[in-house]
Scaffold this active site. Structure first.
Site, PDB file in Angstrom:
ATOM      1  N   ALA A   1      67.108 -20.335  15.696  1.00 20.61           N
ATOM      2  CA  ALA A   1      66.408 -21.061  14.635  1.00 20.61           C
ATOM      3  C   ALA A   1      66.359 -20.247  13.346  1.00 20.61           C
ATOM      4  O   ALA A   1      66.744 -20.719  12.271  1.00 20.61           O
ATOM      5  CB  ALA A   1      65.000 -21.416  15.102  1.00 20.61           C
TER       6      ALA A   1
ATOM      7  N   CYS B   1      44.458  -8.085  42.453  1.00 27.99           N
ATOM      8  CA  CYS B   1      43.549  -8.751  43.399  1.00 27.99           C
ATOM      9  C   CYS B   1      43.162 -10.151  42.912  1.00 27.99           C
ATOM     10  O   CYS B   1      42.885 -11.039  43.716  1.00 27.99           O
ATOM     11  CB  CYS B   1      42.306  -7.905  43.646  1.00 27.99           C
ATOM     12  SG  CYS B   1      41.296  -7.616  42.191  1.00 27.99           S
TER      13      CYS B   1
ATOM     14  N   ASP C   1      64.644 -13.011  19.352  1.00 29.54           N
ATOM     15  CA  ASP C   1      63.487 -13.613  20.033  1.00 29.54           C
ATOM     16  C   ASP C   1      62.916 -12.701  21.111  1.00 29.54           C
ATOM     17  O   ASP C   1      62.140 -13.145  21.950  1.00 29.54           O
ATOM     18  CB  ASP C   1      63.863 -14.964  20.641  1.00 29.54           C
ATOM     19  CG  ASP C   1      64.963 -14.851  21.700  1.00 29.54           C
ATOM     20  OD1 ASP C   1      65.438 -13.720  21.954  1.00 29.54           O
ATOM     21  OD2 ASP C   1      65.354 -15.890  22.269  1.00 29.54           O
ATOM     22  N   ASN C   2      63.296 -11.419  21.107  1.00 27.98           N
ATOM     23  CA  ASN C   2      62.717 -10.503  22.090  1.00 27.98           C
ATOM     24  C   ASN C   2      62.499  -9.131  21.479  1.00 27.98           C
ATOM     25  O   ASN C   2      63.243  -8.697  20.591  1.00 27.98           O
ATOM     26  CB  ASN C   2      63.584 -10.417  23.348  1.00 27.98           C
ATOM     27  CG  ASN C   2      64.892  -9.700  23.111  1.00 27.98           C
ATOM     28  OD1 ASN C   2      64.973  -8.477  23.237  1.00 27.98           O
ATOM     29  ND2 ASN C   2      65.932 -10.446  22.746  1.00 27.98           N
TER      30      ASN C   2
ATOM     31  N   LYS D   1      76.948 -20.448  19.645  1.00 23.69           N
ATOM     32  CA  LYS D   1      76.053 -20.577  18.492  1.00 23.69           C
ATOM     33  C   LYS D   1      76.629 -19.930  17.237  1.00 23.69           C
ATOM     34  O   LYS D   1      76.619 -20.525  16.154  1.00 23.69           O
ATOM     35  CB  LYS D   1      74.693 -19.952  18.800  1.00 23.69           C
ATOM     36  CG  LYS D   1      73.806 -20.776  19.698  1.00 23.69           C
ATOM     37  CD  LYS D   1      72.429 -20.144  19.835  1.00 23.69           C
ATOM     38  CE  LYS D   1      71.505 -21.029  20.668  1.00 23.69           C
ATOM     39  NZ  LYS D   1      70.158 -20.452  20.787  1.00 23.69           N
TER      40      LYS D   1
ATOM     41  N   ARG E   1      65.337 -27.551  16.106  1.00 23.18           N
ATOM     42  CA  ARG E   1      64.924 -26.553  15.118  1.00 23.18           C
ATOM     43  C   ARG E   1      66.063 -25.683  14.610  1.00 23.18           C
ATOM     44  O   ARG E   1      65.891 -24.956  13.630  1.00 23.18           O
ATOM     45  CB  ARG E   1      63.807 -25.668  15.705  1.00 23.18           C
ATOM     46  CG  ARG E   1      64.252 -24.853  16.863  1.00 23.18           C
ATOM     47  CD  ARG E   1      63.111 -24.283  17.686  1.00 23.18           C
ATOM     48  NE  ARG E   1      63.601 -23.368  18.703  1.00 23.18           N
ATOM     49  CZ  ARG E   1      64.187 -23.750  19.836  1.00 23.18           C
ATOM     50  NH1 ARG E   1      64.355 -25.028  20.084  1.00 23.18           N
ATOM     51  NH2 ARG E   1      64.608 -22.855  20.714  1.00 23.18           N
TER      52      ARG E   1
ATOM     53  N   ASP F   1      75.732 -13.615  18.156  1.00 28.71           N
ATOM     54  CA  ASP F   1      74.857 -14.260  19.137  1.00 28.71           C
ATOM     55  C   ASP F   1      75.728 -14.602  20.335  1.00 28.71           C
ATOM     56  O   ASP F   1      76.798 -15.190  20.173  1.00 28.71           O
ATOM     57  CB  ASP F   1      74.211 -15.521  18.563  1.00 28.71           C
ATOM     58  CG  ASP F   1      73.006 -15.983  19.376  1.00 28.71           C
ATOM     59  OD1 ASP F   1      73.160 -16.134  20.609  1.00 28.71           O
ATOM     60  OD2 ASP F   1      71.932 -16.167  18.795  1.00 28.71           O
TER      61      ASP F   1
END
Length: 1010
Positions: A438, A592, A536-537, A488, A475, A464
């Site tokens: 995006a 837990c 994005d990371n 992309k 988007r 990419d």
């Protein structure tokens, strides 16, 4: 003329979640349905108009009508990305309607090329004006206000932007912030004239004065359960008052307090009323005095155009004098009583003819979100005037009027602001965009409009590795439905070449990281003018940040999360880097809590994800490795849990048919949702108390109950269907999707009764849970027994297919399993269930996204790029930004200076380093630092390899002293130095002459060229 479309919904009447998945997490189904019934008109197909129309179409309103009475001129190509040179002379709306319509097949796009008549107005929910006179704006505002039609007026002039919103009287905002309602567990409630609620000690409630709340699950003061929303007064981080509780029962225990979103009514004035007494939304708190000045400037521009039938000439001092004169007359006539900022209004006059793609993106993104607010009632609108400027982008010295004259170029709008000389510098930039999602698509579009890479020395690289999916189309606006399945980066590059054929774009399909450093070498980075991240990371961001610090390149960092967005500028030798200050790690759920004491749907969803990974991936991968290599167990350290998991996969739970898979799923249901709960209640009965006498099942511990399986319970059967089909997929067996057939199979399964055991210990703290999980090495006899058991079992022909979780394929049963598993566990503990939409958001760790925020953020990024391209030196010119379009909020600040460190009298930052050219022996290297810098090296490393240390054995030290540094690196790392590596990075630990540890920069050790 109409292009495309049916509606927002697919043929089942539901929202197409494949297309709108990320946006749904921002707006929600109800808001999107309201949008789907809203018709929008955008008047003025200049760069701003097309940006607004693009974002509104992507968002999914009912229909968009584009209106324009102008024809395309060469200067329109500066910002109007859906026009080409072939369109010059055509009506702009008619020329770009087809390209706009391709953005979203659910949204019909119509053209109205004639006059905008009064009788048309009532057909639309929202009307947007981007290129009309003040008289037209006032006239239309009177009409829209009387009819209750929302009106938005927007304009950009050079580096200045204006927005006006009028959504009518009593406009209802259904959700002001869009944030998830807060839910907090209760510790106590007092009986009082002003009852006080205290929340559990470890949880701040997060409420604000004036919030409304309701209650559930309270024992004792039951009058509050499901009560009408109560207005609260905050007393502290853990307490608040809720009004009179004096006549209620005494509070006993438990309960949850939940925030209730209350509608807010907002009254808007018409433009005619509001222009006299404007209310402003601040865009930059460092420019508090700007809105009134720009309010006057835009009115002055209308008056200038009325008098001279044109806009002021670019950087023309005569016109700027005339402009100031008109401003002073207006100021006096309208009784504004402003002390006019003559320099600001002069700059406004200088660039009013200009048109910049990043400014259109900023204002266009904001306006499109305001359109969606008017359609949906979601989020707080701008009330009522908003002014934005980026004067810091302007050249440090005035451009000559000659240099700023139009030259019949597609960049004339940009030349009007920066002059031809400045524009040429942009064209010759070399930039690297990392990511073509995006943000990457929007960056590439803006780069193409600016002309980056269009000069003889210019180039844009974009990388990419991903392919286009349907969910991207909502988007990532450079992609169309026909592009699904394509790469992309290549598709994005091809799309922007059509927008500006002069731009040179090289598309790569590489992941950035150590594994591609042979591609992105010194020769690649050194000619670059900068890097723009579109990632994005966090890991990839940190890696690129380190690369930029190493190569000393400017970095433009940005990100979005729903309506929130941020921009960070990293300036070599000046600012901190991205890695210098990161967000704190996401808070993890205690072990837990996950295993035994969940109290929120987030806990059960994480538990379900862990279940999926254990049942269908992790254990299966271990078994696959064992089948390929029987010595795998020895290398694993012979841990009990690994060996037991392999035995379960290959022996105990191995099915031979789909019926076996159903049987296994039924047994697993019984174990997870009945037997384990019965065992838990056996260990800790409902009336259990702690050593202090307090109820064990209180506070965050919800008392569970076991489930009784019923084939007629839809969720129970959902679980069996999903679990059995995934089991079949794991063992490469035929699947079955016939629910009725599976129901018959499961009814035939005989489930043995369960009897709790007295020797089972259940962890109540994380420490106990961790101790139980650490099984340690298995004793030798047990290992031999299990290995015999495994070797005695025929595994010939066993096929295992470890399953990677994939949230977006609705046919693979992955989300079916997660939703059912989570909601069954939620039912165990009395936690409200989550629908598939919410479950996918949480379990799939989806980042909400909407095109409007992306447009705004990338516009802000490219405004900073203008500054880099001009090599601006003043830190105050640069802006880090944080925005939230929902509120709306805009915050800007100077970038943070790089922290300074010091050894002796030498100051340094992360940007500094020692530079050495090889080859040196270790002995020479150590001596160099001792002689040159008075530093005693105590430890020396390269990556994870320790090359030298003070505690190293004498023989090893002596052995290395006469070796060249590169030879030591190869010897210790046991790897060759690749041919593309021109320099090594060494990290040092040093002592000064007094023997004290001191921080020092790293070493860039340049290898001799071969």
């Amino acid at each position: 003329m109409t292009q495309n479309g049916s509606s927002l919904h697919n043929n089942t009447g539901d929202i197409d979640e494949g297309l709108y998945s990320r946006q749904l997490y921002v707006l929600g189904h109800d808001a999107m349905r309201r949008m789907a019934s809203s018709d929008v008109l955008v008047s003025g197909m200049n760069g701003l108009g097309v940006e607004i129309a693009k974002n509104v179409i992507l968002a999914g309103v009912k229909s968009v009508t584009i209106h324009d009475e102008s024809v395309c001129k060469i200067e329109d190509l500066s910002t109007q990305f859906f026009l080409t040179e072939k369109d010059i002379g055509r009506n702009r709306a008619e020329a770009c309607v087809k390209r706009l319509a391709e953005l979203n097949s659910y949204v019909p796009v119509k053209v109205h090329a004639g006059k905008l008549t009064d009788d048309m107005v009532n057909k639309y929910k929202v009307i947007v004006l981007t290129e009309s006179s003040l008289e037209e704006q006032l006239k239309l505002s009177d009409l829209t206000h009387s009819l209750g039609v929302a009106l938005i007026v927007a304009s950009t002039k050079g580096v200045f932007g204006q927005i006006f919103c009028d959504f009518g009287e009593n406009f209802k905002v259904l959700d002001v912030t869009g944030e998830t309602p807060i839910s907090v567990m209760i510790a106590s409630i007092t009986n009082d004239n002003d009852g006080v609620v205290t929340c559990l000690d470890e949880t701040r409630h997060g409420f604000e004065d004036g919030d409304y709340v309701t209650f559930s699950e309270i024992q004792g003061m039951t009058e509050l359960n499901g009560c009408e929303p109560r207005k609260i007064r905050v007393l502290g981080p853990y307490t608040f008052s809720i009004g009179d509780t004096s006549n209620f029962e005494d509070y006993v225990r438990g309960g949850v307090v939940t925030q209730v979103k209350m509608p807010k009514l907002i009254n808007f004035k018409s433009m005619r009323e509001s222009i006299k007494n404007p209310e402003y939304l601040m865009s930059d708190f460092a420019k508090m005095e700007r809105p009134p000045q720009l309010h006057l400037a835009f009115q002055t521009l209308h008056e200038f155009k009325n008098k001279h039938s044109r806009l002021p000439e670019s950087w023309d001092t005569n016109d700027s004098s005339l402009f100031l004169q008109i401003a002073e007359e207006l100021n006096k006539k309208e009784q504004m009583n402003l002390e006019i900022d003559s320099r600001l209004l002069e700059q406004f006059s200088f660039v009013a003819k200009g048109s910049l793609s990043p400014m259109q993106a900023v204002i266009g993104g904001i306006v499109a979100q305001e359109v969606l607010k008017a359609c949906s009632g979601k989020f707080h609108p701008i009330h009522q005037w908003f002014y934005f400027d980026a004067t810091e982008c302007l050249p440090s010295e005035n451009v000559t009027s000659e240099d700023a004259k139009a030259i019949n170029s597609r960049y004339d709008g940009q030349i009007a602001v920066f002059g031809k000389t400045g524009n040429d510098a942009f064209l010759n930039l070399k930039y690297f965009i990392v990511g073509a999602g995006a943000i990457g698509c929007e960056l590439l579009k803006n780069f193409a409009m600016i002309g980056i890479g269009a000069g003889s020395e210019g180039m844009v690289y974009i990388t990419d590795m991903d392919i286009i999916e349907k969910s991207n189309l909502n988007r990532q606006f450079l992609f169309r439905s026909r592009d699904v399945g394509r790469l992309k980066s290549e598709t994005a590059a091809s799309a922007v070449r059509k927008m500006n054929p002069e731009v040179k774009v090289t598309a790569h399909q590489n992941r950035v990281g150590p594994e591609t450093e042979h591609v992105y070498t010194d020769e690649f980075y050194e000619p670059l003018n900068g890097v723009a991240n579109a990632l994005d990371n966090v890991d990839a961001r940190i890696y690129m940040d380190r690369r930029c610090v190493y190569y000393r390149k400017p970095l433009l960092e940005s990100g979005t999360l729903g309506t929130k967005g941020n921009v960070q500028v990293v300036i070599p030798f000046v600012t901190e880097s991205y890695s210098s200050s990161q967000d704190p790690p996401e808070k993890s759920i205690p072990i837990c809590t996950l295993k035994n004491f969940p109290n929120a749907i987030e806990h059960t969803l994480q538990w379900a994800r862990d279940e999926f990974e254990g049942l269908y991936k992790g254990n299966a991968e271990s078994a696959q490795l064992f089948l390929r290599d029987p010595k795998f167990l020895e290398r694993q350290g012979r841990t009990a849990d690994v060996i037991e998991s392999i035995r379960r996969v290959l022996v105990e739970e191995r099915p031979s048919s789909f019926e076996d898979c159903v049987k296994w799923a039924r047994f697993h249901f019984e174990e997870q949702y009945s037997n384990q709960i019965k065992q838990l209640l056996y260990n800790f009965p409902p009336d259990q108390t702690t050593s202090s006498g307090a109820p064990f099942w209180s506070g965050p511990k919800r008392c569970p109950h076991p489930l009784q399986f019923s084939v007629n319970n839809e969720v129970h059967l959902d679980y069996i269907v999903a679990a059995a089909n995934l089991k079949a997929a794991l063992y490469c067996l035929p699947q079955c999707r016939d629910r009725a057939m599976i129901a018959k199979m499961v009814e035939a399964v005989d489930v043995p009764p369960f009897k709790p055991r007295s020797d089972v210990k259940i962890a109540t703290t994380d420490q106990e849970a961790s101790a139980q999980m650490d099984s340690g090495p298995m004793d030798k006899d047990r290992l031999v027994q299990l290995q015999k058991e495994l070797s005695g079992t025929s595994v010939d022909g066993v096929k295992l297919n470890a399953i990677d979780f994939e949230k977006d394929d609705d046919s693979n049963f992955h989300m079916d399993f997660i939703v059912a598993a989570s909601n069954l566990r939620a039912e165990n503990y009395g936690i409200p269930p989550a629908d598939r939409h919410k479950s996918k958001l949480i379990a799939g760790r989806i980042i909400p996204a909407i095109a409007t925020t992306t447009s705004l953020v990338t516009g802000l990024v490219c405004l900073e790029l203008y500054k880099f391209a001009q090599n601006k030196k003043n830190l105050t010119d640069y802006k880090n930004g944080f925005v939230n379009l929902a509120l709306p909020f805009f915050g800007f600040s100077e970038p943070i200076l790089a922290p300074k460190m010091k050894y002796y009298d030498v100051e340094f930052t992360l940007w500094d380093r020692f530079e050495l050219e090889g080859e040196l022996t270790l002995k020479e290297f150590l001596q160099y630092f001792k002689d040159k810098h008075k530093l005693e090296i105590s430890m020396l490393s390269q990556g994870v390899s320790m090359l030298y240390s003070f505690f190293m054995g004498n023989s090893k030290k002596e052995e290395r002293m006469d070796l060249k540094m590169s030879e030591i690196v190869k010897k210790v790392s046991k790897k060759k130095i690749e041919n593309h590596v021109r320099a090594l990075v060494f990290e040092l630990c040093c002592n000064d002459e007094s023997g004290e540890d001191v921080d020092v920069p790293y070493v860039r050790y340049t290898l001799p060229r071969v």
